[in-house]
Design a protein around this motif. Structure first.
Motif, PDB file in Angstrom:
ATOM      1  N   LEU A  24       0.818  -1.206   0.000  1.00  0.00           N
ATOM      2  CA  LEU A  24       0.000   0.000   0.000  1.00  0.00           C
ATOM      3  C   LEU A  24       0.855   1.260   0.000  1.00  0.00           C
ATOM      4  CD1 LEU A  24      -2.882  -0.896   2.491  1.00  0.00           C
ATOM      5  CD2 LEU A  24      -3.150  -0.282   0.090  1.00  0.00           C
ATOM      6  N   GLN A  25       1.976   1.238   0.724  1.00  0.00           N
ATOM      7  CA  GLN A  25       2.842   2.409   0.791  1.00  0.00           C
ATOM      8  C   GLN A  25       3.393   2.763  -0.585  1.00  0.00           C
ATOM      9  OE1 GLN A  25       1.661   2.978   4.202  1.00  0.00           O
ATOM     10  NE2 GLN A  25       3.423   4.268   3.750  1.00  0.00           N
ATOM     11  N   TRP A  26       3.592   1.766  -1.427  1.00  0.00           N
ATOM     12  CA  TRP A  26       4.080   1.988  -2.784  1.00  0.00           C
ATOM     13  C   TRP A  26       2.933   2.307  -3.739  1.00  0.00           C
ATOM     14  CZ3 TRP A  26       8.713   2.154  -5.390  1.00  0.00           C
ATOM     15  CH2 TRP A  26       8.657   2.003  -6.775  1.00  0.00           C
ATOM     16  N   PHE A  27       1.819   1.613  -3.557  1.00  0.00           N
ATOM     17  CA  PHE A  27       0.773   1.602  -4.584  1.00  0.00           C
ATOM     18  C   PHE A  27      -0.190   2.780  -4.498  1.00  0.00           C
ATOM     19  CE2 PHE A  27      -3.348  -0.254  -6.204  1.00  0.00           C
ATOM     20  CZ  PHE A  27      -2.994  -0.225  -7.534  1.00  0.00           C
ATOM     21  N   ILE A  28      -0.541   3.236  -3.319  1.00  0.00           N
ATOM     22  CA  ILE A  28      -1.575   4.279  -3.193  1.00  0.00           C
ATOM     23  C   ILE A  28      -1.199   5.554  -3.939  1.00  0.00           C
ATOM     24  CG2 ILE A  28      -2.763   5.829  -1.583  1.00  0.00           C
ATOM     25  CD1 ILE A  28      -3.981   3.065  -1.724  1.00  0.00           C
ATOM     26  N   PRO A  29      -0.003   6.108  -3.791  1.00  0.00           N
ATOM     27  CA  PRO A  29       0.325   7.294  -4.608  1.00  0.00           C
ATOM     28  C   PRO A  29       0.247   7.005  -6.101  1.00  0.00           C
ATOM     29  CG  PRO A  29       1.890   7.044  -2.808  1.00  0.00           C
ATOM     30  CD  PRO A  29       1.088   5.784  -2.846  1.00  0.00           C
ATOM     31  N   GLY A  30       0.662   5.812  -6.512  1.00  0.00           N
ATOM     32  CA  GLY A  30       0.613   5.463  -7.930  1.00  0.00           C
ATOM     33  C   GLY A  30      -0.802   5.374  -8.466  1.00  0.00           C
ATOM     34  N   ILE A  31      -1.702   4.745  -7.708  1.00  0.00           N
ATOM     35  CA  ILE A  31      -3.079   4.605  -8.192  1.00  0.00           C
ATOM     36  C   ILE A  31      -3.781   5.955  -8.189  1.00  0.00           C
ATOM     37  CG2 ILE A  31      -4.165   4.085  -5.963  1.00  0.00           C
ATOM     38  CD1 ILE A  31      -4.956   2.450  -9.365  1.00  0.00           C
ATOM     39  N   LEU A  32      -3.359   6.878  -7.331  1.00  0.00           N
ATOM     40  CA  LEU A  32      -3.909   8.237  -7.369  1.00  0.00           C
ATOM     41  C   LEU A  32      -3.539   8.921  -8.689  1.00  0.00           C
ATOM     42  CD1 LEU A  32      -3.238   9.447  -3.709  1.00  0.00           C
ATOM     43  CD2 LEU A  32      -5.482   9.205  -4.787  1.00  0.00           C
TER      44      LEU A  32
END
Length: 263
Positions: free
Chosen positions: A68-76
């Motif tokens: 989640l720490q990696w993915f959430i900014p990316g999916i935003l």
């Protein structure tokens, strides 16, 4: 018997700001009167977030929480870029109904109708971003920079959406149907977003693909957003993230006006 017309000074033409605000309010009313348009806006990012977190997160990062720490900014970033397609679709729909023929006949600022499209975009980006961030926080995502990092990240997302939105406004002016705009838009966006650092670390990719990912504007925007959320962003990272949207705005905003007047 003719009725005498009232005499007096001619009303002043509306200012660019007032006409832009009027069309912006039109965009707000669309959300109010057609709430079902939010379904696609909300469901796609939710599905991406849940599927990648729980299906691929453990394999990619060791645990769903770490991923989640990696993915959430990316999916935003991905959601913001994807949502810009709706500007072109909305414009194409209005053009097919003859609304812009009426707008062109009015004594208003030429770009005012596009201001409404942009406001609609800003609403979409804000709503989708808030939903994704809320889900991420509920699942265990923890932005180290706190509220200030979140606010700075959302400001960057709105700037990204503004710049990228011009691509699909131009596409909406030259393509005849909304469905064609969507098909062409996603045909371009899927390769650009998936060949980036949104979902995985590019270190595992082939060398030639790593070279592309390193200069991909989507990767640069994602890197800056991760840094803002973590509180480690540098001016260089933010500048590189804003470079693409700025160039797109400078090139495509004038082109939009030319295409609009010639149509």
């Amino acid at each position: 018997m003719s009725i005498p017309l009232p005499r007096g000074p001619r009303p002043a033409a509306p200012s660019p700001a007032s006409t832009a605000l009027t069309f912006a309010w039109r965009a707000v009313l669309k959300f109010r009167h057609v709430p079902e348009q939010l379904f696609d806006l909300v469901m796609t990012p939710i599905m991406f977030t849940l599927l990648f977190t729980f299906i691929f997160g453990g394999a990619l990062a060791g645990s769903s929480t770490a991923y989640l720490q990696w993915f959430i900014p990316g999916i935003l970033v991905q959601t913001t870029v994807f949502n810009t397609v709706y500007s072109g679709m909305g414009l194409s729909t209005d053009l097919s109904k003859g609304l812009f023929d009426r707008f062109r006949s009015l004594p208003i600022w030429s770009l005012a109708p596009f201001a409404g499209l942009m406001v609609g975009d800003m609403l979409r980006h804000s709503i989708a971003g808030a939903i994704i961030l809320g889900i991420g926080l509920a699942l265990g995502y923890s932005p180290e920079a706190g509220l200030s990092g979140i606010l700075a990240s959302f400001a960057l997302l709105l700037a990204i959406g503004f710049g990228w939105g011009w691509i699909f406004i131009v596409l909406g002016l030259v393509v005849r149907t909304p469905m064609t705009v969507m098909t062409l838009g996603f045909a371009v966006l899927f390769p650009v977003t998936f060949a980036s650092n949104i979902m995985v670390d590019p270190a595992t990719m082939p060398g030639w693909l790593q070279a592309f990912v390193a200069v991909n504007p989507v990767s640069l925007m994602t890197t800056a957003l991760r840094a803002l959320m973590a509180g480690t962003a540098t001016l260089r990272e933010i500048g590189l993230a804003l470079l693409g949207p700025a160039v797109l705005t400078l090139l495509l905003a004038p082109l939009t006006l030319v295409l609009y007047r010639r149509r």
